[in-house]
Motif scaffolding. Structure first.
Motif, PDB file in Angstrom:
ATOM      1  N   TYR A 244       0.818  -1.209   0.000  1.00 58.35           N
ATOM      2  CA  TYR A 244       0.000   0.000   0.000  1.00 58.35           C
ATOM      3  C   TYR A 244       0.856   1.266   0.000  1.00 58.35           C
ATOM      4  CZ  TYR A 244      -3.521   3.415   1.314  1.00 58.35           C
ATOM      5  OH  TYR A 244      -4.345   4.504   1.328  1.00 58.35           O
ATOM      6  N   GLY A 245       1.870   1.297   0.836  1.00 61.80           N
ATOM      7  CA  GLY A 245       2.641   2.526   0.999  1.00 61.80           C
ATOM      8  C   GLY A 245       3.691   2.756  -0.063  1.00 61.80           C
TER       9      GLY A 245
ATOM     10  N   GLY B  43      -0.847   4.834  -1.599  1.00 64.10           N
ATOM     11  CA  GLY B  43      -0.852   5.379  -0.248  1.00 64.10           C
ATOM     12  C   GLY B  43       0.261   6.382  -0.031  1.00 64.10           C
ATOM     13  N   ASN B  44      -0.029   7.381   0.793  1.00 66.12           N
ATOM     14  CA  ASN B  44       0.983   8.379   1.118  1.00 66.12           C
ATOM     15  C   ASN B  44       1.981   7.849   2.133  1.00 66.12           C
ATOM     16  OD1 ASN B  44      -0.279  10.220  -0.557  1.00 66.12           O
ATOM     17  ND2 ASN B  44      -1.594  10.972   1.082  1.00 66.12           N
ATOM     18  N   SER B  45       1.477   7.093   3.088  1.00 65.70           N
ATOM     19  CA  SER B  45       2.310   6.562   4.153  1.00 65.70           C
ATOM     20  C   SER B  45       1.997   5.076   4.337  1.00 65.70           C
ATOM     21  CB  SER B  45       2.025   7.312   5.456  1.00 65.70           C
ATOM     22  OG  SER B  45       2.674   6.689   6.531  1.00 65.70           O
TER      23      SER B  45
ATOM     24  N   ASP C 240      -0.751   4.267   6.893  1.00 61.06           N
ATOM     25  CA  ASP C 240      -2.161   4.496   6.565  1.00 61.06           C
ATOM     26  C   ASP C 240      -2.927   3.195   6.418  1.00 61.06           C
ATOM     27  OD1 ASP C 240      -1.763   7.190   6.589  1.00 61.06           O
ATOM     28  OD2 ASP C 240      -1.638   7.410   4.404  1.00 61.06           O
TER      29      ASP C 240
ATOM     30  N   GLU D 255      -5.589   2.225   9.158  1.00 63.10           N
ATOM     31  CA  GLU D 255      -6.796   3.004   9.408  1.00 63.10           C
ATOM     32  C   GLU D 255      -8.038   2.167   9.072  1.00 63.10           C
ATOM     33  OE1 GLU D 255      -6.648   6.704   7.377  1.00 63.10           O
ATOM     34  OE2 GLU D 255      -4.757   7.275   8.305  1.00 63.10           O
TER      35      GLU D 255
ATOM     36  N   LEU E  25      -9.912   2.661   5.603  1.00 65.39           N
ATOM     37  CA  LEU E  25      -9.339   2.008   4.429  1.00 65.39           C
ATOM     38  C   LEU E  25      -9.864   0.587   4.293  1.00 65.39           C
ATOM     39  CD1 LEU E  25      -7.276   1.929   2.078  1.00 65.39           C
ATOM     40  CD2 LEU E  25      -5.652   1.019   3.744  1.00 65.39           C
TER      41      LEU E  25
END
Length: 62
Positions: free
Chosen positions: A36-37, A42-44, A47, A50, A53
């Motif tokens: 994801y990151g 994804g930005n981080s 994330d 969360e 998501l």
């Protein structure tokens, strides 16, 4: 075969199962974070933990 040897073998068997489950969980978490990151949008990497998501992902599945 004594009870001590049976308990020792059973304990080692259960310990192996627990270690494998921990390694599978760590690989899943690491894979999801990288997927994801780093690879995904994804930005981080954090994330991915969360709940929003996962609710969004479940909407596609269900």
């Amino acid at each position: 075969m004594t009870w001590q040897s049976v308990l020792k073998k059973t304990g080692l068997y259960l310990l192996k199962i627990i270690i494998v489950l921990i390694l599978i969980t760590a690989a899943f978490i690491g894979g999801v974070m990288i997927g994801y990151g780093v690879i995904g949008d994804g930005n981080s990497s954090m994330d991915v933990f969360e709940p929003e998501l996962w609710q969004h992902i479940l909407e596609f599945i269900l």
